[in-house]
Design a protein around this motif. Sequence first.
Motif, short mmCIF file in Angstrom:
data_model
loop_
_atom_site.label_atom_id
_atom_site.label_comp_id
_atom_site.label_asym_id
_atom_site.label_seq_id
_atom_site.Cartn_x
_atom_site.Cartn_y
_atom_site.Cartn_z
N ILE A 4 34.78 41.13 25.61
CA ILE A 4 36.19 41.13 25.23
C ILE A 4 36.96 40.09 26.03
O ILE A 4 37.83 39.40 25.50
N LEU A 8 38.97 36.92 24.34
CA LEU A 8 40.37 36.62 24.63
C LEU A 8 40.53 35.25 25.27
O LEU A 8 41.50 34.54 25.00
N LEU A 37 39.71 46.22 20.44
CA LEU A 37 40.47 44.98 20.37
C LEU A 37 40.32 44.45 18.96
O LEU A 37 39.21 44.15 18.53
N VAL A 88 48.44 42.23 22.11
CA VAL A 88 47.89 41.54 23.27
C VAL A 88 48.38 40.10 23.26
O VAL A 88 48.21 39.38 22.28
N ILE A 142 42.35 44.49 30.49
CA ILE A 142 41.55 44.42 29.28
C ILE A 142 40.37 43.47 29.46
O ILE A 142 40.54 42.30 29.77
N VAL A 203 45.43 45.96 20.79
CA VAL A 203 44.51 46.76 21.56
C VAL A 203 44.99 48.21 21.56
O VAL A 203 46.19 48.48 21.54
#
Length: 211
Positions: A4, A8, A37, A88, A142, A203
């Motif tokens: 994750i 991102l 996510l 997010v 996160i 998220v």
Amino acid sequence: MHPIAEALTRAANGDFPPVDGVVERVAPWRDGVEGVLAMTGHALLAVGGDVTAEQVEALGGNGFGGASGPRLVAGLAGTGWIDALDIVLVAGGVGGEPGLVPRSDLRNHPRAQHATSVRSEVATFGHVAVDDHTLVTLSRGIGGLPEVGVEADPRHEGVGADLAAAALTLVPEGEVVVAACAPGNARALRAFLGAGWVPVASVQLWHPARG
């Protein structure tokens, strides 16, 4: 790097997953915290090994919005606590001279307590004046990335964007930082956008209590 965090980080550089409707299974990045996510047409589901692919499918899990559906989230959380669905946002740390100072006296602030329940290594910052209750939290959030949360002292108006920008001085230059913002919190969302943060995903987190 957790998958994750990798997704991102790539998104922060304009590189998004394929729009394929897939729900990609990954391990949780923190004990006791699971989540999903969701990005455009692709989702990453961080759940324990006791959850089967058949369960996810039966609960409507898919990368076109189903992975964030209330039915799936509630089904996987069981009787556990469920957090709000958040946007997010990502930005790059700027380092340099911090515009904020450590404020351990703000550790009992509700925002700091919430951060502690879902993130690691939570530190609290604010302004020098002890009667100023402006708060910035910095933690491992996160996917294990640096995550910030901000809340201005209610006596101050129109400072949200400045605060969202100041938070980036707490992170080394170029390092990807994330923030989560409730869609309905339009004031906070405008503050992050005004400071140059970019929305890339949604998220939702929960503390699982299955069975």
